[in-house]
Design an enzyme around this catalytic site. Sequence first.
Site, PDB file in Angstrom:
ATOM      1  N   ASP A   1       0.906  -1.460   0.195  1.00  0.00           N
ATOM      2  CA  ASP A   1       0.061   0.282   0.227  1.00  0.00           C
ATOM      3  C   ASP A   1       1.009   0.992  -0.353  1.00  0.00           C
ATOM      4  O   ASP A   1       2.211   1.106   0.375  1.00  0.00           O
ATOM      5  CB  ASP A   1      -0.564   0.188   1.460  1.00  0.00           C
ATOM      6  CG  ASP A   1      -1.489  -1.219   1.274  1.00  0.00           C
ATOM      7  OD1 ASP A   1      -2.273  -1.941   0.156  1.00  0.00           O
ATOM      8  OD2 ASP A   1      -2.344  -1.356   2.334  1.00  0.00           O
ATOM      9  N   ARG A   2       0.252   1.762  -0.664  1.00  0.00           N
ATOM     10  CA  ARG A   2       1.031   4.022  -1.114  1.00  0.00           C
ATOM     11  C   ARG A   2       1.829   3.593   1.068  1.00  0.00           C
ATOM     12  O   ARG A   2       2.939   4.146   0.469  1.00  0.00           O
ATOM     13  CB  ARG A   2       0.175   4.395  -0.872  1.00  0.00           C
ATOM     14  CG  ARG A   2       0.877   5.890  -1.280  1.00  0.00           C
ATOM     15  CD  ARG A   2      -0.222   7.256  -1.795  1.00  0.00           C
ATOM     16  NE  ARG A   2      -0.035   8.684  -1.703  1.00  0.00           N
ATOM     17  CZ  ARG A   2      -0.182   9.017  -2.694  1.00  0.00           C
ATOM     18  NH1 ARG A   2      -0.913   9.336  -3.203  1.00  0.00           N
ATOM     19  NH2 ARG A   2       0.726  10.093  -2.356  1.00  0.00           N
TER      20      ARG A   2
END
Length: 347
Positions: free
Chosen positions: A147-148
């Site tokens: 995830d970012r």
Amino acid sequence: MSSEMNNEPDDKRVDETAVVPEAAAGRRLDAVIAELFPAFSRSRLQRWLKDGALTVDGGSPRGRTPVRGGEQVVIRAELPEEGPVAAEPIALDIVFEDEALLVVNKPAGLVVHPGAGNADGTLQNALLHHDPRLHAVPRAGIVHRLDRETTGLMVVAKTLEAHAHLVEQLQARTVGREYLAVVVGTFTAGGQVDAPIGRHPRDRLRMAVREDGKPAVTHYRVEERFPAHTLLRCRLESGRTHQIRVHMAYIRHPLVGDPLYGGRLAVPSGAASVAVDGDTHTLADVLRGFHRQALHAETLTLTHPVSGETLSWSAAPPADFERLRTALRAHRNAVTEAEADDGRWRP
């Protein structure tokens, strides 16, 4: 089995064949084909199935149809035109590199590949600048995602052969991945969460535990205890979107700072001021200042696609994660001193 054709502009034809494993008997077709062809999104596979571009033993059954095992799945389709991904001079923290593999330590805030709202400035853009030969490998060799705002280790394939080999390892669940996660609440022991994950029925940005989701298993053990939080070491059997974040929230121990699944900020009562980086802060200040999920992919283990050697890498958590851990330790020490005589809490 190759999981994706070369995605260069002059090659948009997809010709893929796979056989449904006997062990999958009784499961939904749409879930099975998503695992057989992980390079393509579930929605794209369902669209191909509906349009007849994906067939099962020559037919086009519905996605919810149970499989028997042994069916032949064939894809004969055209990929839509996509804009080229540009090489960009973005710094990379490279942990390992040879002719087949690249292992990077991804920082918080770096999106893995371009998508809606993130046309550039991604890990894929950075990889193409680092090695232009990655234009010849699907998604510049990216075979899994973080995830970012999740930090830590990712492996990248530098050749088509390495790409196919790594995809097979991921499908066989032989890639070892361990994460450090700071969660709300306390644990007496480790355990596991075995709960299927699918798209949230109302919020398309979120995932959720649901009966018709994809199988997902997260093992966890206690790494360090604090008065109102726990540092867990999590090991994945599967690799679903937001898996650790969803599973921890499901058992009512969401990750600290998680903007999607964390709920309201939980500050332990009586949190005194603590010294962090030479300055004095309250634990509440440190918790409020941690604006991402406290999750770090610390360890990665896999079989080298050329040598066959088992390789393992580790990366220490970034500064903000360590600052959070330092604050939690300082708070623990303060609580231990205050409560040492009455036994209300022990580390």
